[in-house]
Design a protein around this motif. Structure first.
Motif, PDB file in Angstrom:
ATOM      1  N   TRP A 280       0.792  -1.114   0.180  1.00  0.00           N
ATOM      2  CA  TRP A 280       0.068  -0.140   0.045  1.00  0.00           C
ATOM      3  C   TRP A 280       0.933   1.196   0.120  1.00  0.00           C
ATOM      4  O   TRP A 280       0.637   2.076  -0.515  1.00  0.00           O
ATOM      5  CB  TRP A 280      -0.952   0.234   1.209  1.00  0.00           C
ATOM      6  CG  TRP A 280      -2.002  -1.143   1.335  1.00  0.00           C
ATOM      7  CD1 TRP A 280      -2.235  -1.823   2.750  1.00  0.00           C
ATOM      8  CD2 TRP A 280      -2.532  -2.241   0.342  1.00  0.00           C
ATOM      9  NE1 TRP A 280      -3.089  -2.939   2.386  1.00  0.00           N
ATOM     10  CE2 TRP A 280      -3.170  -2.967   0.880  1.00  0.00           C
ATOM     11  CE3 TRP A 280      -2.553  -1.874  -1.113  1.00  0.00           C
ATOM     12  CZ2 TRP A 280      -3.890  -3.952   0.381  1.00  0.00           C
ATOM     13  CZ3 TRP A 280      -3.385  -2.689  -1.564  1.00  0.00           C
ATOM     14  CH2 TRP A 280      -4.078  -3.716  -1.120  1.00  0.00           C
ATOM     15  N   ASP A 289      -4.583   5.045  -6.296  1.00  0.00           N
ATOM     16  CA  ASP A 289      -5.811   5.527  -5.526  1.00  0.00           C
ATOM     17  C   ASP A 289      -6.058   3.500  -4.992  1.00  0.00           C
ATOM     18  O   ASP A 289      -6.670   2.774  -5.819  1.00  0.00           O
ATOM     19  CB  ASP A 289      -7.118   5.701  -6.058  1.00  0.00           C
ATOM     20  CG  ASP A 289      -8.145   5.846  -5.121  1.00  0.00           C
ATOM     21  OD1 ASP A 289      -8.129   5.031  -4.112  1.00  0.00           O
ATOM     22  OD2 ASP A 289      -9.070   6.757  -5.423  1.00  0.00           O
ATOM     23  N   SER A 291      -8.100   1.856  -2.717  1.00  0.00           N
ATOM     24  CA  SER A 291      -9.134   1.329  -2.619  1.00  0.00           C
ATOM     25  C   SER A 291      -9.758   1.188  -3.912  1.00  0.00           C
ATOM     26  O   SER A 291     -10.452   0.091  -3.995  1.00  0.00           O
ATOM     27  CB  SER A 291      -9.956   2.338  -1.700  1.00  0.00           C
ATOM     28  OG  SER A 291     -10.105   3.675  -2.310  1.00  0.00           O
ATOM     29  N   THR A 292      -9.863   1.787  -4.922  1.00  0.00           N
ATOM     30  CA  THR A 292     -10.372   1.695  -6.204  1.00  0.00           C
ATOM     31  C   THR A 292      -9.526   0.679  -7.062  1.00  0.00           C
ATOM     32  O   THR A 292     -10.163  -0.247  -7.480  1.00  0.00           O
ATOM     33  CB  THR A 292     -10.504   3.061  -7.019  1.00  0.00           C
ATOM     34  OG1 THR A 292     -11.298   3.969  -6.228  1.00  0.00           O
ATOM     35  CG2 THR A 292     -10.994   2.935  -8.398  1.00  0.00           C
ATOM     36  N   SER A 294      -7.533  -1.584  -5.927  1.00  0.00           N
ATOM     37  CA  SER A 294      -7.401  -3.000  -5.381  1.00  0.00           C
ATOM     38  C   SER A 294      -8.508  -3.873  -5.638  1.00  0.00           C
ATOM     39  O   SER A 294      -8.588  -4.873  -6.027  1.00  0.00           O
ATOM     40  CB  SER A 294      -7.030  -2.906  -3.830  1.00  0.00           C
ATOM     41  OG  SER A 294      -8.082  -2.191  -3.146  1.00  0.00           O
ATOM     42  N   ALA A 295      -9.817  -2.979  -5.761  1.00  0.00           N
ATOM     43  CA  ALA A 295     -11.116  -3.865  -6.021  1.00  0.00           C
ATOM     44  C   ALA A 295     -11.161  -4.289  -7.440  1.00  0.00           C
ATOM     45  O   ALA A 295     -11.462  -5.381  -7.636  1.00  0.00           O
ATOM     46  CB  ALA A 295     -12.322  -2.730  -5.705  1.00  0.00           C
TER      47      ALA A 295
END
Length: 897
Positions: A280, A289, A291-292, A294-295
């Protein structure tokens, strides 16, 4: 980056493999440990079988590790990963073992005790298995770092008496260390089983034509069967390996990803630790970014972001890394370097910085050199070589780049990669090198050649280096010359090297005064005779600034033997073993043990010889080497068991022929002469002794002279005996030692029939530690007396010879004495079976250690086995010797008790 375990799913078509795994686990439950290497191509189902084993061992403690492609250079990384769950047992280990592991794992400062790490790991796992059986699972073992691979292979060979099962999965080619372990080859599924596997995946609806093509493309590979249908077509078949086509299928999932998600995956693929905190941080430094991105990345199914970062398969990780462009990979490594703590993980940070560099960078190169120094201190020779090679590539200054390349080549050679070392030297061949650099390159080339069985150019390169340095640094030049001789002795290819070196030395004018050195001593030995050479040899070996054997111990040993000086020989051997143990140098200790074994044979202490052989073999196994043969040959010769000795000589000769070891062949000739003289096969003894004397090798030629003389006299060849006697007397008189004078005296007695010489031989050899020759002096004196018709006089010497030879286990010579005694009308005393004939070499060594008061733990530490294995051997020893306790072993004189 660790790979996530592949879900077991239905183990279609794997009944045989499951049975083998079940047997391994059942054996561990019953205290019969074992190791198994599961081999097969990528995607063939190895990880699925490992998952099955973990489930099947429900009552066992399971610890696991996985090799990582980009961590292969970091020493003991995988071993540490495996042992982390059981490190709380370190306090239960002997201090030496616990310290060895702490240093290896970087838990404390120090230099790893390399040849104790394997047995320390065995001790740790044995302690951890006290309460429950232990299953050790190592996936992707083809990517293990060399240090871990050696240690785990060592443990795998020694768990037979422990409740421990070890399971490795790897693709071919396998690390050399793991080849010796039992293997299980996993092949492709049959068409029927492949169809069953696909049928279990109900979402895959394939018509018969498509199914047929899929079966042909997948070739029974389960991962290919499941992956290719989801890749948007099977792709071009051609001749590409299945693994390549699977990688393509993984790469196809990247095509529609946002740039930030692709970059996140690239950073994850470039990090071998699987540490989410590091990932991270590196991703944010790259402007991602998290969170975006990794999804989106997780939605591909290629990676799982959890407590650790896991790719679904090692091929998925490599597919992601290879799909990235070079600038993208450099950006990923740059971010990882910046996110890595320079204080706690400086080496990985340096490696990432190096991978991120697009051109020469002296700062990064200097950091890599520091990492190499740390790696070498921890025994990570592979890591040191890799760091140094990259440091050379990144060095701006040409001279520094050349020097670092040569140092990298030396480190690469030590790491066991002579071909790569040679390539590094070739890379600078067309560069403008000064004489010092040319000499350094020649030294490296010479060392590479000495490691090759068939390359005989090692001495030539070393001599050329010495010639280059003669006018620039005479002292260093002479070291090159001596190194040529020393290296040739260590690899067993010394024939003719001494003459080449001395010829080169003679061609160089002496410009400065200096004290005599070993080259002067060898020159005197060659041209001025023993009378002039022996004082020089002693002066060199007893130099005022320290014994002259510390830098060239192999040559020193040969010179001590050549001058019939067993006391100095023994002192060098003791120094080698002591220094080897204290410094942790397997090379020095093994050399010392081998020579100690030979010394035991010459002194008629066959227990010492056997003990030295057992320990040398244990260390060779612990360090991944091949056992030495010289001392085994010498022991077999003096024991005199024809069938056993000749079988050993034959196998040693095959090894010598393969490796080009003329020195080993010379040892076989000398040992054959001893054996055949003991067996009274004098024509065979004469032929073997002549070969050894003609070869002229230090030590061997001198020690073969008495064998030649005895055989020639018995064969009725007085001329050959007289010529050999003249040479032997010249050497012995110059030495002035009791050993040399005694052996020369009984040889002169054989030739001349002079009783005075026989009496002198017995008197001299009473003061020599070489008991084998003292016994033989009594034997030949007694034989001569009987032939002179002096029955009463001969019996005294024949009895002494028979007793000494029988007690020592020198069977062939003892039988000769017995035959002579019977000829006088006396029946030689029958002796009970000798301990040396009842026990194996390892059992004999264990018996001697226990008889001296050693505990099972102490014996285990010395022989690199577990205490439980020691106890198993002890039960065999008790049974064979008819004893029931350790106390009874201590009372047996043939065990030193």
């Amino acid at each position: 980056m660790r790979s996530a375990a592949v879900p077991p799913g239905p183990l279609v078509g794997r009944d045989v493999e499951r049975k083998v795994l079940d047997e391994l686990i059942q054996g561990a439950r019953a205290g019969r440990g074992g190791a198994l290497v599961v081999r097969g191509e990528a995607g063939i189902g190895k990880s699925t079988l490992l998952a099955y084993a973990r489930d099947a061992a429900s009552d066992a403690r399971v610890i696991q590790a996985s090799g990582a492609e980009f961590e292969r250079e970091l020493p003991f990384g995988a071993l540490h990963q495996l042992c982390v769950p059981v490190l709380d047992h370190l306090a239960d280990l002997p201090v030496r073992h616990a310290d060895a592991l702490r240093v290896a794992f970087g838990l404390t400062a120090g230099t790893p005790d390399l040849f104790h790490i394997g047995v320390a790991t065995l001790s740790l796992l044995t302690v951890a298995a006290r309460a429950h059986p232990l299953l050790c699972v190592v996936d992707d073992a083809h990517w293990l770092d060399t240090a871990s691979s050696k240690a785990l292979a060592f443990v795998g060979r020694r768990v037979a008496a422990e409740p421990i099962a070890m399971l490795f999965a790897l693709r071919m080619p396998a690390p050399d260390e793991l080849h010796a372990l039992p293997g299980l080859d996993v092949g492709g599924l049959s068409d029927a089983d492949a169809r069953s596997l696909l049928a279990a995946r109900r979402h895959l609806l394939l018509d018969e034509q498509v199914l047929g093509r899929l079966l042909a493309e997948a070739r029974g590979n389960p991962l290919a069967l499941l992956e290719l249908p989801t890749a948007g077509g099977f792709g071009p078949s051609g001749t590409a390996p299945v693994s390549t086509r699977i990688e393509r299928s993984f790469q196809a999932r990247l095509s529609n990803l946002p740039d930030e998600a692709r970059l996140l995956l690239t950073v994850a693929s470039a990090d071998p630790t699987g540490d989410p905190t590091l990932l991270w941080a590196a991703a944010r430094l790259s402007g991602v970014d998290v969170s975006t991105a990794s999804a989106s990345a997780a939605a591909t199914g290629l990676v799982e972001f959890a407590i650790g970062i896991h790719f679904c398969h090692p091929l998925a990780r490599s597919a992601v890394y290879r799909a990235a462009s070079e600038p993208e990979r450099q950006q990923a490594h740059r971010a990882l370097a910046e996110a890595t703590d320079a204080g706690t993980d400086p080496d990985r940070r340096a490696w990432h910085r190096a991978q991120a560099s697009v051109g020469p960078d002296d700062d990064v190169a200097a950091e890599l050199v520091r990492s190499a120094t740390r790696a070498q201190a921890r025994g990570g020779v592979v890591a040191a070589a890799a760091f140094l090679e990259r440091a050379a590539e990144l060095s701006r200054d040409p001279d520094r780049r050349i020097e670092r390349t040569l140092v990298a080549a030396e480190a690469t050679l030590v790491a066991g990669r002579p071909e790569r070392a040679a390539a590094l030297v070739r890379a600078i061949e067309h560069t403008a090198l000064d004489e010092f650099q040319l000499a350094h390159a020649d030294v490296v080339r010479g060392r590479i050649a000495f490691q090759s069985d068939r390359d005989v150019s090692g001495p030539e390169f070393m001599i050329r280096a010495g010639r280059r340095l003669a006018g620039l640094d005479p002292e260093r030049a002479r070291r090159c010359f001596v190194d040529a001789i020393e290296s040739s002795l260590l690899v067993g290819r010394a024939s003719g090297v001494q003459d080449l070196v001395l010829a080169a030395v003679r061609s160089i004018p002496v410009t400065v005064a200096r004290p005599p050195d070993v080259l002067d001593a060898l020159e005197a030995l060659k041209t001025a005779g023993y009378g002039r050479a022996v004082p020089l040899i002693r002066q060199v070996l007893d130099a005022p600034d320290g014994p002259g054997w510390t830098e060239h111990p192999a040559l020193a040993l040969m010179l001590a033997a050549e001058t019939w000086d067993p006391h100095r020989y023994s002192a060098i051997v003791e120094w080698l073993m002591r220094t080897g143990r204290e410094s942790g140098s397997p090379l020095l200790l093994r050399l010392g043990l081998a020579q100690n074994g030979s010394y035991g044979a010459l002194t008629a202490d066959l227990g010492l010889a056997a003990a030295s052989i057992a320990e040398e073999e244990a260390i060779a196994d612990a360090t991944g080497g091949s056992p030495m043969l010289y001392h085994r040959i010498h022991l077999a010769a003096v024991r005199g068991r024809r069938t056993e000795a000749l079988a050993l000589f034959e196998s040693a000769l095959a090894a010598a022929t393969t490796s080009g070891s003329g020195l080993l062949i010379g040892n076989i000739d000398w040992a054959s002469a001893v054996l055949y003289n003991g067996l009274a096969d004098y024509p065979a003894a004469l032929a073997a002794a002549r070969r050894a004397v003609t070869d002229g090798a230090l030590f061997l030629a001198s020690f073969s002279l008495p064998e030649l003389i005895e055989a020639a006299v018995r064969c009725g060849d007085p001329d050959a005996a007289a010529v050999a006697l003249e040479s032997l007397v010249d050497r012995a008189d110059a030495s002035g030692t009791e050993t040399g004078l005694g052996i020369a005296a009984y040889a002169r007695g054989l030739v001349t029939g002079s009783e005075e010489q026989y009496r002198a031989a017995v008197a001299h050899l009473e003061r020599s530690p070489l008991s084998a020759y003292r016994a033989r002096a009594h034997l030949v004196y007694g034989e001569w007396l009987r032939r002179e018709g002096r029955r009463r006089d001969c019996r005294e010497h024949l009895r002494i010879a028979h007793r000494m030879l029988s007690d020592a286990g020198m069977g062939a010579f003892a039988r000769r004495a017995a035959v002579e005694l019977r000829a006088t009308g006396e029946r030689p005393r029958q002796r009970s079976p000798h301990t040396y004939d009842q026990l194996t070499i390892q059992e004999l060594h264990i018996g001697r250690l226990v008889a001296s008061g050693a505990t099972s733990n102490e014996v285990a530490a010395q022989l690199f086995i577990s205490p439980r294995t020691v106890d198993t051997h002890l039960r065999n020893i008790f049974r064979k010797l008819g004893v029931t306790s350790r106390r009874q072993l201590r009372g047996r004189p043939d065990l030193g008790g």
